[in-house]
Design a protein around this motif. Structure first.
Motif, PDB file in Angstrom:
ATOM      1  N   GLN A  29     -38.714  -4.730  51.343  1.00 47.16           N
ATOM      2  CA  GLN A  29     -37.979  -5.935  50.980  1.00 47.16           C
ATOM      3  C   GLN A  29     -37.070  -6.380  52.134  1.00 47.16           C
ATOM      4  N   ARG A  34     -42.627  -9.479  50.002  1.00 50.90           N
ATOM      5  CA  ARG A  34     -42.483  -9.732  48.569  1.00 50.90           C
ATOM      6  C   ARG A  34     -42.868  -8.446  47.850  1.00 50.90           C
ATOM      7  N   LEU A  36     -43.929  -6.787  44.432  1.00 50.39           N
ATOM      8  CA  LEU A  36     -44.449  -6.949  43.085  1.00 50.39           C
ATOM      9  C   LEU A  36     -44.764  -5.545  42.582  1.00 50.39           C
ATOM     10  N   TRP A  48     -37.012  -0.310  38.193  1.00 47.23           N
ATOM     11  CA  TRP A  48     -37.576  -1.310  39.085  1.00 47.23           C
ATOM     12  C   TRP A  48     -37.060  -2.711  38.788  1.00 47.23           C
ATOM     13  N   SER A  49     -35.998  -2.833  38.029  1.00 50.40           N
ATOM     14  CA  SER A  49     -35.519  -4.137  37.563  1.00 50.40           C
ATOM     15  C   SER A  49     -35.049  -5.058  38.692  1.00 50.40           C
ATOM     16  N   ARG A  50     -34.740  -4.526  39.852  1.00 50.12           N
ATOM     17  CA  ARG A  50     -34.293  -5.402  40.949  1.00 50.12           C
ATOM     18  C   ARG A  50     -35.459  -6.103  41.647  1.00 50.12           C
ATOM     19  N   TYR A  51     -36.690  -5.743  41.272  1.00 48.34           N
ATOM     20  CA  TYR A  51     -37.894  -6.338  41.859  1.00 48.34           C
ATOM     21  C   TYR A  51     -38.656  -7.105  40.797  1.00 48.34           C
ATOM     22  N   GLU A  52     -39.625  -7.897  41.244  1.00 46.98           N
ATOM     23  CA  GLU A  52     -40.506  -8.604  40.329  1.00 46.98           C
ATOM     24  C   GLU A  52     -41.489  -7.595  39.729  1.00 46.98           C
ATOM     25  N   ILE A  53     -41.572  -7.557  38.421  1.00 47.09           N
ATOM     26  CA  ILE A  53     -42.497  -6.652  37.743  1.00 47.09           C
ATOM     27  C   ILE A  53     -43.692  -7.476  37.281  1.00 47.09           C
ATOM     28  N   SER A  54     -44.871  -7.006  37.626  1.00 45.85           N
ATOM     29  CA  SER A  54     -46.098  -7.719  37.291  1.00 45.85           C
ATOM     30  C   SER A  54     -46.265  -7.812  35.784  1.00 45.85           C
ATOM     31  N   ASP A  55     -46.709  -8.990  35.336  1.00 42.47           N
ATOM     32  CA  ASP A  55     -46.990  -9.156  33.908  1.00 42.47           C
ATOM     33  C   ASP A  55     -48.463  -8.907  33.582  1.00 42.47           C
TER      34      ASP A  55
END
Length: 154
Positions: A29, A34, A36, A48-55
């Motif tokens: 980062q 990026r 993910l 992992w909440s500070r990053y984008e978590i894949s849906d």
């Protein structure tokens, strides 16, 4: 980022290496990548909440990634098969089967190596991939042919 399991439960134990993987995410980062996160089904998403978590599942998300980095697990050969280079985060306390390591472009044991490892990540040789995954495509036909030969006694 491909996470592993950070807590033991009735279905299995936790994998060592989470700290290394999290430190690698921070390095990536900081380098402008990026991040993910593809969560293992038993992973604690709060870590992992500070990053984008894949849906979407990790395999599906990895198909559009430049590279995937994580603690080598059973999804690694499948990710290589969809054309995404892999970097393995290996902790000395972790035992990883050779077929999982074989699909990794490289492995890191120090987060400071993450950026260069991801930047240089490449797909495995097709023979290595075929050995780890099996031939891609045509599996139904091969299975039917094998059953047909067995039924005919050949």
């Amino acid at each position: 980022m491909l996470t592993s399991v950070t807590r033991s439960d009735d279905t299995g134990g936790a994998a060592p290496g989470t700290e290394l993987l999290m430190a690698a995410a921070a390095e990536l980062q900081a380098a402008g990548k990026r991040i993910l996160v593809g969560l293992h089904p038993r992973e604690d998403p709060a870590l992992w909440s500070r990053y984008e978590i894949s849906d979407v599942p990790s395999l599906q998300a990895s198909a559009r990634a430049e590279a995937a980095i994580g603690i080598p697990g059973t999804v690694f050969p499948l990710i290589a098969a969809v054309g995404t280079p892999l970097v393995g985060c290996t902790d000395p306390a972790l035992t990883v089967p050779e077929h999982l390591l074989s699909v990794c472009s490289s492995t890191i044991g120090d987060a400071a190596s993450a950026v260069s490892a991801v930047d240089g990540a490449e797909l495995p040789d097709p023979a290595v991939l075929a050995d780890a995954v099996g031939p891609i495509g045509g599996s139904a036909r091969r299975l039917f042919d094998a059953w047909s030969r067995a039924a005919r006694g050949r």
